[in-house]
Design a protein around this motif. Structure first.
Motif, PDB file in Angstrom:
ATOM      1  N   GLN A   1       0.835  -1.204   0.000  1.00  0.00           N
ATOM      2  CA  GLN A   1       0.000   0.000   0.000  1.00  0.00           C
ATOM      3  C   GLN A   1       0.872   1.258   0.000  1.00  0.00           C
ATOM      4  OE1 GLN A   1      -3.562   0.257   2.154  1.00  0.00           O
ATOM      5  NE2 GLN A   1      -3.941  -1.925   2.092  1.00  0.00           N
ATOM      6  N   TYR A   2       0.370   2.287  -0.662  1.00  0.00           N
ATOM      7  CA  TYR A   2       1.144   3.530  -0.808  1.00  0.00           C
ATOM      8  C   TYR A   2       1.500   4.174   0.530  1.00  0.00           C
ATOM      9  CZ  TYR A   2       0.769   3.731  -5.890  1.00  0.00           C
ATOM     10  OH  TYR A   2       0.908   3.482  -7.225  1.00  0.00           O
ATOM     11  N   CYS A   3       0.614   4.059   1.527  1.00  0.00           N
ATOM     12  CA  CYS A   3       0.924   4.695   2.819  1.00  0.00           C
ATOM     13  C   CYS A   3       2.173   4.060   3.450  1.00  0.00           C
ATOM     14  CB  CYS A   3      -0.275   4.636   3.768  1.00  0.00           C
ATOM     15  SG  CYS A   3      -0.903   2.972   4.068  1.00  0.00           S
ATOM     16  N   VAL A   4       2.381   2.758   3.208  1.00  0.00           N
ATOM     17  CA  VAL A   4       3.576   2.067   3.721  1.00  0.00           C
ATOM     18  C   VAL A   4       4.815   2.562   2.974  1.00  0.00           C
ATOM     19  CG1 VAL A   4       4.730  -0.186   3.883  1.00  0.00           C
ATOM     20  CG2 VAL A   4       2.281   0.022   4.457  1.00  0.00           C
ATOM     21  N   LEU A   5       4.683   2.666   1.656  1.00  0.00           N
ATOM     22  CA  LEU A   5       5.817   3.134   0.840  1.00  0.00           C
ATOM     23  C   LEU A   5       6.183   4.576   1.185  1.00  0.00           C
ATOM     24  CD1 LEU A   5       4.917   1.569  -2.617  1.00  0.00           C
ATOM     25  CD2 LEU A   5       6.610   0.776  -0.952  1.00  0.00           C
ATOM     26  N   GLU A   6       5.162   5.344   1.521  1.00  0.00           N
ATOM     27  CA  GLU A   6       5.388   6.740   1.907  1.00  0.00           C
ATOM     28  C   GLU A   6       6.256   6.804   3.167  1.00  0.00           C
ATOM     29  OE1 GLU A   6       2.434  10.608   2.039  1.00  0.00           O
ATOM     30  OE2 GLU A   6       1.587   8.606   1.819  1.00  0.00           O
TER      31      GLU A   6
ATOM     32  N   LEU B   1       8.329   4.531   4.199  1.00  0.00           N
ATOM     33  CA  LEU B   1       9.676   4.091   3.842  1.00  0.00           C
ATOM     34  C   LEU B   1      10.431   5.216   3.128  1.00  0.00           C
ATOM     35  CD1 LEU B   1      11.905   1.987   3.582  1.00  0.00           C
ATOM     36  CD2 LEU B   1      10.695   1.032   1.612  1.00  0.00           C
ATOM     37  N   ALA B   2       9.752   5.897   2.219  1.00  0.00           N
ATOM     38  CA  ALA B   2      10.381   6.999   1.473  1.00  0.00           C
ATOM     39  C   ALA B   2      10.849   8.103   2.416  1.00  0.00           C
ATOM     40  CB  ALA B   2       9.403   7.563   0.447  1.00  0.00           C
ATOM     41  N   HIS B   3      10.090   8.336   3.492  1.00  0.00           N
ATOM     42  CA  HIS B   3      10.426   9.399   4.445  1.00  0.00           C
ATOM     43  C   HIS B   3      11.427   8.961   5.513  1.00  0.00           C
ATOM     44  CE1 HIS B   3       6.449  11.394   3.139  1.00  0.00           C
ATOM     45  NE2 HIS B   3       7.475  11.927   2.522  1.00  0.00           N
ATOM     46  N   SER B   4      11.874   7.702   5.457  1.00  0.00           N
ATOM     47  CA  SER B   4      12.819   7.206   6.471  1.00  0.00           C
ATOM     48  C   SER B   4      14.217   7.781   6.280  1.00  0.00           C
ATOM     49  CB  SER B   4      12.899   5.676   6.405  1.00  0.00           C
ATOM     50  OG  SER B   4      13.557   5.281   5.205  1.00  0.00           O
ATOM     51  N   GLY B   5      14.486   8.298   5.071  1.00  0.00           N
ATOM     52  CA  GLY B   5      15.821   8.824   4.785  1.00  0.00           C
ATOM     53  C   GLY B   5      16.834   7.739   4.439  1.00  0.00           C
TER      54      GLY B   5
ATOM     55  N   ILE C   1      16.651   5.761   1.769  1.00  0.00           N
ATOM     56  CA  ILE C   1      16.767   5.602   0.311  1.00  0.00           C
ATOM     57  C   ILE C   1      16.838   6.999  -0.299  1.00  0.00           C
ATOM     58  CG2 ILE C   1      15.680   4.690  -1.784  1.00  0.00           C
ATOM     59  CD1 ILE C   1      14.135   2.732   0.050  1.00  0.00           C
ATOM     60  N   GLY C   2      17.857   7.229  -1.132  1.00  0.00           N
ATOM     61  CA  GLY C   2      18.021   8.543  -1.759  1.00  0.00           C
ATOM     62  C   GLY C   2      18.455   8.420  -3.208  1.00  0.00           C
ATOM     63  N   LYS C   3      18.768   9.551  -3.815  1.00  0.00           N
ATOM     64  CA  LYS C   3      19.033   9.534  -5.257  1.00  0.00           C
ATOM     65  C   LYS C   3      20.334   8.824  -5.642  1.00  0.00           C
ATOM     66  CE  LYS C   3      21.041  14.128  -5.894  1.00  0.00           C
ATOM     67  NZ  LYS C   3      20.596  15.377  -5.298  1.00  0.00           N
ATOM     68  N   LYS C   4      21.207   8.599  -4.677  1.00  0.00           N
ATOM     69  CA  LYS C   4      22.447   7.865  -4.996  1.00  0.00           C
ATOM     70  C   LYS C   4      22.249   6.349  -4.918  1.00  0.00           C
ATOM     71  CE  LYS C   4      25.901  11.311  -3.759  1.00  0.00           C
ATOM     72  NZ  LYS C   4      25.541  12.316  -2.770  1.00  0.00           N
ATOM     73  N   ASN C   5      21.095   5.922  -4.399  1.00  0.00           N
ATOM     74  CA  ASN C   5      20.863   4.486  -4.206  1.00  0.00           C
ATOM     75  C   ASN C   5      20.244   3.814  -5.428  1.00  0.00           C
ATOM     76  OD1 ASN C   5      19.949   5.602  -1.036  1.00  0.00           O
ATOM     77  ND2 ASN C   5      21.723   4.296  -1.356  1.00  0.00           N
ATOM     78  N   VAL C   6      20.490   2.504  -5.514  1.00  0.00           N
ATOM     79  CA  VAL C   6      19.840   1.677  -6.528  1.00  0.00           C
ATOM     80  C   VAL C   6      19.078   0.583  -5.783  1.00  0.00           C
ATOM     81  CG1 VAL C   6      20.140   0.150  -8.506  1.00  0.00           C
ATOM     82  CG2 VAL C   6      21.624   2.144  -8.244  1.00  0.00           C
TER      83      VAL C   6
ATOM     84  N   LEU D   1       9.005   4.728  -5.258  1.00  0.00           N
ATOM     85  CA  LEU D   1      10.248   5.123  -4.581  1.00  0.00           C
ATOM     86  C   LEU D   1      11.177   5.899  -5.521  1.00  0.00           C
ATOM     87  CD1 LEU D   1      10.812   2.015  -2.296  1.00  0.00           C
ATOM     88  CD2 LEU D   1      10.118   4.309  -1.590  1.00  0.00           C
ATOM     89  N   SER D   2      11.173   5.573  -6.802  1.00  0.00           N
ATOM     90  CA  SER D   2      11.976   6.357  -7.759  1.00  0.00           C
ATOM     91  C   SER D   2      11.437   7.778  -7.865  1.00  0.00           C
ATOM     92  CB  SER D   2      11.966   5.699  -9.142  1.00  0.00           C
ATOM     93  OG  SER D   2      12.701   4.509  -9.110  1.00  0.00           O
ATOM     94  N   TYR D   3      10.128   7.887  -7.818  1.00  0.00           N
ATOM     95  CA  TYR D   3       9.493   9.206  -7.900  1.00  0.00           C
ATOM     96  C   TYR D   3       9.778  10.032  -6.641  1.00  0.00           C
ATOM     97  CZ  TYR D   3       5.743  12.700  -8.048  1.00  0.00           C
ATOM     98  OH  TYR D   3       5.026  13.869  -8.030  1.00  0.00           O
ATOM     99  N   GLN D   4       9.624   9.407  -5.466  1.00  0.00           N
ATOM    100  CA  GLN D   4       9.740  10.130  -4.202  1.00  0.00           C
ATOM    101  C   GLN D   4      11.176  10.378  -3.753  1.00  0.00           C
ATOM    102  OE1 GLN D   4       7.385  11.803  -3.310  1.00  0.00           O
ATOM    103  NE2 GLN D   4       5.945  10.801  -1.966  1.00  0.00           N
ATOM    104  N   THR D   5      12.073   9.428  -4.023  1.00  0.00           N
ATOM    105  CA  THR D   5      13.429   9.546  -3.471  1.00  0.00           C
ATOM    106  C   THR D   5      14.475   9.803  -4.557  1.00  0.00           C
ATOM    107  OG1 THR D   5      14.038   7.209  -3.679  1.00  0.00           O
ATOM    108  CG2 THR D   5      12.793   7.834  -1.704  1.00  0.00           C
ATOM    109  N   ARG D   6      14.063   9.720  -5.823  1.00  0.00           N
ATOM    110  CA  ARG D   6      14.943   9.897  -6.995  1.00  0.00           C
ATOM    111  C   ARG D   6      15.954   8.754  -7.149  1.00  0.00           C
ATOM    112  NH1 ARG D   6      11.936  13.096  -9.389  1.00  0.00           N
ATOM    113  NH2 ARG D   6      13.497  14.023 -10.739  1.00  0.00           N
ATOM    114  N   CYS D   7      15.740   7.652  -6.436  1.00  0.00           N
ATOM    115  CA  CYS D   7      16.652   6.513  -6.588  1.00  0.00           C
ATOM    116  C   CYS D   7      16.406   5.851  -7.944  1.00  0.00           C
ATOM    117  CB  CYS D   7      16.423   5.485  -5.465  1.00  0.00           C
ATOM    118  SG  CYS D   7      14.878   4.547  -5.594  1.00  0.00           S
TER     119      CYS D   7
END
Length: 198
Positions: A35-40, A42-46, A48-53, A68-74
């Motif tokens: 569910q998106y609320c769970v992914l949200e 996770l995205a806000h946990s810090g 995962i970021g744009k340098k991660n794969v 997660l690609s949209y929210q964290t740029r990973c």
């Protein structure tokens, strides 16, 4: 259907809702998107970021990768063995907002050699513990060839998964993100367990 689910799908220009049991068996479990609320959360946990794969095991129609690609740029890689569901992910990637940062691989998780740049892995009980052990062996192999920080995220882990993970010598418990407050009732499985590869 939760309104949040369809709204996010629309915003990301993808179709990932609904469950699919058509090709599930005792080793490979049904497609059911996180569910998106769970992914949200996770995205806000810090973590995962744009340098991660990120490598999403049993990616299904690709929701975890797209969100997660949209929210964290990973950058994201989704692995899916079911050809029919894989086709849905491929259709999604053509239209998705964050599609350029995502690759899908039509392969069984245990046969997939983990690329050297992968440093985050996501699991939502996609398969049995037997397959999980083979997948972990692949992750360790990649780690030994290219030592780096690798974090593994296990959402809604089954008792079998938790027992397996706790006995893996190469894994170190890293953190836990509770998701229990996002849903009605009390459910101790509502969490994301995080392990690091040592």
């Amino acid at each position: 259907m939760d309104q949040n689910e369809t709204q996010w799908d629309r915003l990301l220009k993808i179709k990932t809702t609904g469950r699919d049991d058509s090709h599930s068996d005792q080793y490979r479990y049904p497609y059911e998107p996180t569910q998106y609320c769970v992914l949200e959360r996770l995205a806000h946990s810090g973590l995962i970021g744009k340098k991660n794969v990120l490598l999403d095991y049993g990616t299904g129609k690709g929701r975890v990768c797209f969100y997660l690609s949209y929210q964290t740029r990973c950058r994201s890689i989704g692995v899916e063995y079911d050809e029919w569901i894989f086709k849905a992910a491929e259709v999604n990637v053509k239209h998705a907002v964050s599609g350029k940062r995502i690759i899908f691989e039509p392969v069984s998780a245990e046969d997939y050699p983990v690329p050297a740049e992968v440093d985050r892995c996501y699991f939502f009980n996609p398969f049995s513990v037997e397959i999980l052990r083979k997948v972990l062996a692949r992750i360790y192999e990649s780690y030994y060839e290219n030592p780096r920080e690798i974090l593994l995220f296990f959402y809604y882990p089954s008792e079998e998964y938790v027992s397996c993970l706790m006995t893996e010598e190469q894994l170190m418990f890293y953190d836990e993100i509770s998701t229990e407050d996002l849903f009605e009732g009390k459910n101790t499985r509502e969490k994301i367990l995080i392990f690091s590869v040592e």
